[in-house]
Design a protein around this motif. Sequence first.
Motif, PDB file in Angstrom:
ATOM      1  N   SER A  28       0.958  -1.349  -0.053  1.00  0.00           N
ATOM      2  CA  SER A  28      -0.091   0.099   0.055  1.00  0.00           C
ATOM      3  C   SER A  28       0.838   1.162  -0.024  1.00  0.00           C
ATOM      4  N   ASP A  29       1.855   1.119   0.656  1.00  0.00           N
ATOM      5  CA  ASP A  29       2.945   2.420   0.764  1.00  0.00           C
ATOM      6  C   ASP A  29       3.690   2.582  -0.464  1.00  0.00           C
ATOM      7  N   ILE A  30       3.936   1.574  -1.017  1.00  0.00           N
ATOM      8  CA  ILE A  30       4.608   1.397  -2.578  1.00  0.00           C
ATOM      9  C   ILE A  30       3.658   1.990  -3.483  1.00  0.00           C
ATOM     10  N   VAL A  31       2.397   1.407  -3.338  1.00  0.00           N
ATOM     11  CA  VAL A  31       1.310   2.056  -4.486  1.00  0.00           C
ATOM     12  C   VAL A  31       1.088   3.601  -4.295  1.00  0.00           C
ATOM     13  N   ALA A  32       0.957   4.189  -2.996  1.00  0.00           N
ATOM     14  CA  ALA A  32       0.643   5.459  -2.858  1.00  0.00           C
ATOM     15  C   ALA A  32       2.041   6.256  -3.476  1.00  0.00           C
ATOM     16  N   LYS A  33       3.087   5.882  -3.399  1.00  0.00           N
ATOM     17  CA  LYS A  33       4.370   6.453  -3.820  1.00  0.00           C
ATOM     18  C   LYS A  33       4.271   6.509  -5.510  1.00  0.00           C
ATOM     19  N   MET A  34       3.936   5.327  -5.975  1.00  0.00           N
ATOM     20  CA  MET A  34       3.894   5.087  -7.433  1.00  0.00           C
ATOM     21  C   MET A  34       2.681   5.919  -7.816  1.00  0.00           C
ATOM     22  N   ASN A  35       1.509   6.198  -7.293  1.00  0.00           N
ATOM     23  CA  ASN A  35       0.534   7.034  -7.775  1.00  0.00           C
ATOM     24  C   ASN A  35       1.091   8.432  -7.738  1.00  0.00           C
ATOM     25  N   ASP A  36       1.914   8.976  -6.892  1.00  0.00           N
ATOM     26  CA  ASP A  36       2.505  10.488  -6.951  1.00  0.00           C
ATOM     27  C   ASP A  36       3.506  10.559  -8.208  1.00  0.00           C
ATOM     28  N   LEU A  37       4.099   9.249  -8.464  1.00  0.00           N
ATOM     29  CA  LEU A  37       5.157   9.334  -9.451  1.00  0.00           C
ATOM     30  C   LEU A  37       4.694   9.194 -11.090  1.00  0.00           C
ATOM     31  N   PHE A  38       3.869   8.362 -11.161  1.00  0.00           N
ATOM     32  CA  PHE A  38       3.236   7.986 -12.476  1.00  0.00           C
ATOM     33  C   PHE A  38       1.994   8.418 -12.933  1.00  0.00           C
ATOM     34  N   ALA A  39       1.660   8.940 -14.244  1.00  0.00           N
ATOM     35  CA  ALA A  39       0.851   9.484 -14.774  1.00  0.00           C
ATOM     36  C   ALA A  39       0.024   8.327 -15.623  1.00  0.00           C
ATOM     37  N   GLY A  40      -1.296   8.722 -16.099  1.00  0.00           N
ATOM     38  CA  GLY A  40      -2.114   7.594 -16.801  1.00  0.00           C
ATOM     39  C   GLY A  40      -3.045   6.843 -16.077  1.00  0.00           C
TER      40      GLY A  40
END
Length: 132
Positions: A28-40
């Motif tokens: 969940s922590d990783i997904v939250a960080k990835m959501n901040d980084l990736f678009a689309g």
Amino acid sequence: EKGEVERLAPAGETGSGQSKTDEEKRLSDIVAKMNDLFAGELTEADFVGYVKTMETKLLENGALAEQAASNSEEQFGLGDFKSIFADTVVDGMEAHNNIAKQLLSDERIFAAMQGMMASAVYKAFRAQSSAS
């Protein structure tokens, strides 16, 4: 000092909450960080699947295992990790494209995979509904 009162939402049904496992919390922590980084149009399932695949591939690397055993986390990240990670990203992309190409070009492979996935997804949905 007086300030605005922030009201809390009322509790749901007693006992309805579930605690997250350490693995779920980590993902969940990783997904939250990835959501901040990736678009689309990327879903949580996209991120979790990708993270698990990459982690599994990286854990197969003997050089990284040796470096993790003899270095701090910070030192580990500064070693060969960057180049091995980049190679793993490229290799993973090629592997996924190869799998997709074979699935879409060979009806026999597609049908076999469709059957396996239908069974796995059906069982997962049934397990979810029986758990709730």
